[in-house]
Scaffold this motif. Sequence first.
Motif, PDB file in Angstrom:
ATOM      1  N   CYS A  12       0.831  -1.218   0.000  1.00 58.01           N
ATOM      2  CA  CYS A  12       0.000   0.000   0.000  1.00 58.01           C
ATOM      3  C   CYS A  12       0.857   1.256   0.000  1.00 58.01           C
ATOM      4  CB  CYS A  12      -0.931   0.010   1.210  1.00 58.01           C
ATOM      5  SG  CYS A  12      -2.274  -1.187   1.095  1.00 58.01           S
ATOM      6  N   VAL A  13       1.922   1.254   0.768  1.00 66.47           N
ATOM      7  CA  VAL A  13       2.819   2.413   0.822  1.00 66.47           C
ATOM      8  C   VAL A  13       3.510   2.612  -0.517  1.00 66.47           C
ATOM      9  CG1 VAL A  13       4.931   3.313   1.875  1.00 66.47           C
ATOM     10  CG2 VAL A  13       3.144   2.316   3.309  1.00 66.47           C
ATOM     11  N   VAL A  14       4.014   1.545  -1.102  1.00 63.82           N
ATOM     12  CA  VAL A  14       4.733   1.639  -2.381  1.00 63.82           C
ATOM     13  C   VAL A  14       3.803   2.116  -3.492  1.00 63.82           C
ATOM     14  CG1 VAL A  14       5.896   0.267  -4.158  1.00 63.82           C
ATOM     15  CG2 VAL A  14       6.481  -0.043  -1.758  1.00 63.82           C
ATOM     16  N   VAL A  15       2.578   1.649  -3.500  1.00 59.49           N
ATOM     17  CA  VAL A  15       1.624   2.037  -4.538  1.00 59.49           C
ATOM     18  C   VAL A  15       1.190   3.487  -4.362  1.00 59.49           C
ATOM     19  CG1 VAL A  15      -0.705   1.606  -5.408  1.00 59.49           C
ATOM     20  CG2 VAL A  15       0.841  -0.292  -4.972  1.00 59.49           C
ATOM     21  N   SER A  16       1.092   3.979  -3.134  1.00 60.34           N
ATOM     22  CA  SER A  16       0.602   5.340  -2.903  1.00 60.34           C
ATOM     23  C   SER A  16       1.674   6.404  -3.075  1.00 60.34           C
ATOM     24  CB  SER A  16      -0.012   5.455  -1.513  1.00 60.34           C
ATOM     25  OG  SER A  16       0.978   5.282  -0.520  1.00 60.34           O
ATOM     26  N   VAL A  17       2.941   6.071  -3.045  1.00 63.80           N
ATOM     27  CA  VAL A  17       4.020   7.060  -3.167  1.00 63.80           C
ATOM     28  C   VAL A  17       3.974   7.803  -4.497  1.00 63.80           C
ATOM     29  CG1 VAL A  17       6.526   7.338  -3.316  1.00 63.80           C
ATOM     30  CG2 VAL A  17       5.525   6.023  -1.457  1.00 63.80           C
ATOM     31  N   PRO A  18       3.773   7.150  -5.648  1.00 66.10           N
ATOM     32  CA  PRO A  18       3.713   7.919  -6.906  1.00 66.10           C
ATOM     33  C   PRO A  18       2.587   8.940  -6.938  1.00 66.10           C
ATOM     34  CG  PRO A  18       4.056   5.604  -7.383  1.00 66.10           C
ATOM     35  CD  PRO A  18       3.785   5.713  -5.907  1.00 66.10           C
ATOM     36  N   ALA A  19       1.530   8.725  -6.201  1.00 67.67           N
ATOM     37  CA  ALA A  19       0.425   9.692  -6.186  1.00 67.67           C
ATOM     38  C   ALA A  19       0.851  11.016  -5.570  1.00 67.67           C
ATOM     39  CB  ALA A  19      -0.759   9.126  -5.419  1.00 67.67           C
ATOM     40  N   PHE A  20       1.841  10.986  -4.672  1.00 69.14           N
ATOM     41  CA  PHE A  20       2.306  12.202  -4.021  1.00 69.14           C
ATOM     42  C   PHE A  20       3.550  12.774  -4.678  1.00 69.14           C
ATOM     43  CE2 PHE A  20       0.117   9.767  -0.708  1.00 69.14           C
ATOM     44  CZ  PHE A  20      -0.882  10.676  -0.405  1.00 69.14           C
ATOM     45  N   ALA A  21       4.055  12.145  -5.717  1.00 72.45           N
ATOM     46  CA  ALA A  21       5.300  12.572  -6.346  1.00 72.45           C
ATOM     47  C   ALA A  21       5.129  13.796  -7.227  1.00 72.45           C
ATOM     48  CB  ALA A  21       5.886  11.428  -7.171  1.00 72.45           C
ATOM     49  N   ASP A  22       3.921  14.119  -7.629  1.00 75.61           N
ATOM     50  CA  ASP A  22       3.660  15.214  -8.553  1.00 75.61           C
ATOM     51  C   ASP A  22       3.544  16.542  -7.796  1.00 75.61           C
ATOM     52  OD1 ASP A  22       3.382  16.038 -11.128  1.00 75.61           O
ATOM     53  OD2 ASP A  22       1.204  15.787 -11.171  1.00 75.61           O
ATOM     54  N   THR A  23       4.642  17.029  -7.272  1.00 75.99           N
ATOM     55  CA  THR A  23       4.632  18.259  -6.487  1.00 75.99           C
ATOM     56  C   THR A  23       5.218  19.405  -7.287  1.00 75.99           C
ATOM     57  OG1 THR A  23       6.801  17.804  -5.551  1.00 75.99           O
ATOM     58  CG2 THR A  23       4.893  16.962  -4.330  1.00 75.99           C
ATOM     59  N   ALA A  24       5.133  20.601  -6.735  1.00 78.49           N
ATOM     60  CA  ALA A  24       5.620  21.798  -7.413  1.00 78.49           C
ATOM     61  C   ALA A  24       7.124  21.726  -7.685  1.00 78.49           C
ATOM     62  CB  ALA A  24       5.290  23.028  -6.595  1.00 78.49           C
ATOM     63  N   GLU A  25       7.869  20.984  -6.849  1.00 79.56           N
ATOM     64  CA  GLU A  25       9.309  20.893  -7.040  1.00 79.56           C
ATOM     65  C   GLU A  25       9.680  20.132  -8.317  1.00 79.56           C
ATOM     66  OE1 GLU A  25       8.041  19.788  -3.770  1.00 79.56           O
ATOM     67  OE2 GLU A  25       8.152  21.901  -3.267  1.00 79.56           O
ATOM     68  N   ASP A  26       8.740  19.343  -8.843  1.00 82.96           N
ATOM     69  CA  ASP A  26       9.013  18.557 -10.040  1.00 82.96           C
ATOM     70  C   ASP A  26       8.939  19.386 -11.316  1.00 82.96           C
ATOM     71  OD1 ASP A  26       7.218  15.720  -8.712  1.00 82.96           O
ATOM     72  OD2 ASP A  26       9.317  16.250  -8.508  1.00 82.96           O
ATOM     73  N   TYR A  27       8.399  20.585 -11.237  1.00 82.00           N
ATOM     74  CA  TYR A  27       8.210  21.404 -12.427  1.00 82.00           C
ATOM     75  C   TYR A  27       9.312  22.448 -12.561  1.00 82.00           C
ATOM     76  CZ  TYR A  27       3.565  19.410 -12.192  1.00 82.00           C
ATOM     77  OH  TYR A  27       2.510  18.540 -12.137  1.00 82.00           O
ATOM     78  N   THR A  28       9.619  22.773 -13.806  1.00 79.85           N
ATOM     79  CA  THR A  28      10.560  23.854 -14.082  1.00 79.85           C
ATOM     80  C   THR A  28       9.877  25.171 -13.738  1.00 79.85           C
ATOM     81  OG1 THR A  28      11.505  22.554 -15.885  1.00 79.85           O
ATOM     82  CG2 THR A  28      11.962  24.916 -15.900  1.00 79.85           C
ATOM     83  N   PRO A  29      10.568  26.073 -13.030  1.00 76.65           N
ATOM     84  CA  PRO A  29       9.949  27.370 -12.695  1.00 76.65           C
ATOM     85  C   PRO A  29       9.619  28.156 -13.958  1.00 76.65           C
ATOM     86  CG  PRO A  29      12.077  27.102 -11.586  1.00 76.65           C
ATOM     87  CD  PRO A  29      11.914  25.942 -12.508  1.00 76.65           C
ATOM     88  N   HIS A  30       8.604  28.992 -13.872  1.00 76.34           N
ATOM     89  CA  HIS A  30       8.195  29.801 -15.024  1.00 76.34           C
ATOM     90  C   HIS A  30       9.138  30.973 -15.268  1.00 76.34           C
ATOM     91  CE1 HIS A  30       4.235  27.744 -14.306  1.00 76.34           C
ATOM     92  NE2 HIS A  30       4.473  27.521 -15.587  1.00 76.34           N
ATOM     93  N   LEU A  31      10.068  31.205 -14.370  1.00 75.49           N
ATOM     94  CA  LEU A  31      11.086  32.244 -14.559  1.00 75.49           C
ATOM     95  C   LEU A  31      12.448  31.666 -14.230  1.00 75.49           C
ATOM     96  CD1 LEU A  31      12.045  35.162 -15.070  1.00 75.49           C
ATOM     97  CD2 LEU A  31      11.599  35.615 -12.647  1.00 75.49           C
ATOM     98  N   ILE A  32      13.342  31.712 -15.206  1.00 76.25           N
ATOM     99  CA  ILE A  32      14.735  31.327 -14.995  1.00 76.25           C
ATOM    100  C   ILE A  32      15.590  32.483 -15.503  1.00 76.25           C
ATOM    101  CG2 ILE A  32      16.568  29.716 -15.601  1.00 76.25           C
ATOM    102  CD1 ILE A  32      14.420  27.557 -15.810  1.00 76.25           C
ATOM    103  N   ASP A  33      16.218  33.192 -14.571  1.00 72.45           N
ATOM    104  CA  ASP A  33      17.003  34.386 -14.892  1.00 72.45           C
ATOM    105  C   ASP A  33      18.499  34.079 -14.763  1.00 72.45           C
ATOM    106  OD1 ASP A  33      17.741  36.992 -15.479  1.00 72.45           O
ATOM    107  OD2 ASP A  33      17.321  37.745 -13.464  1.00 72.45           O
ATOM    108  N   ASN A  34      19.017  33.271 -15.684  1.00 78.03           N
ATOM    109  CA  ASN A  34      20.441  32.908 -15.650  1.00 78.03           C
ATOM    110  C   ASN A  34      21.345  34.082 -15.994  1.00 78.03           C
ATOM    111  OD1 ASN A  34      19.921  30.267 -14.873  1.00 78.03           O
ATOM    112  ND2 ASN A  34      19.782  29.550 -16.984  1.00 78.03           N
TER     113      ASN A  34
END
Length: 198
Positions: A15-37
């Motif tokens: 149950c724990v292993v199956v439920s972990v991917p459901a919580f993996a889609d967090t804001a940290e997984d996305y590229t920020p909308h502003l990258i000022d290199n």
Amino acid sequence: MNKKLLSVFFAVLLCVVVSVPAFADTAEDYTPHLIDNADLLTGEEESNLLAKLDEISDRLSVDVAVVTEDSIGDKTPREYADDFYDYNSYKYNPDGVLLLISMEERDWYITTTGSAITTITDARRGNMEDAFLSDLSGGYYYDAFSTYADMCDNYISGVQSAVTTRKVRRTRRAPWGISRGARRFWFRLLSASSRRSL
């Protein structure tokens, strides 16, 4: 007893292993909308612009992004912008628009993907250029990027509301798949036949 305990343990583990991917889609997984290199913005400008880009993107479900680079190597601005959007994990990919600024080449490009391709047309890109290029050339980067974000917001939300309006009109015209004229015809026909039977 040991078999029961072991089977309960494995059931809980499963149950724990199956439920972990459901919580993996967090804001940290996305590229920020502003990258000022290229460090064109102050810290306060960066946080304000990022908040604006995030709000627009989340409201419209279309990525509106800005990327600044000191150099883009051997690529053209178009190639770099296209690749940057395609090879990073933007939240609403494939629907997005990205403004690239390359300082070494003193060049820029707006790339579009998904639904933004038909929304941000060449004519609209020209309008955007007219609106923000003087600020960009003058070093007023925050103002230029804010203008870009506002224009993306106006264009995309305008197209989305027009599509919604068309769907509503279509529903009003033919709620049962029958046009108004056909409904009138059948109503008159039924009314006439019911009068005859009386």
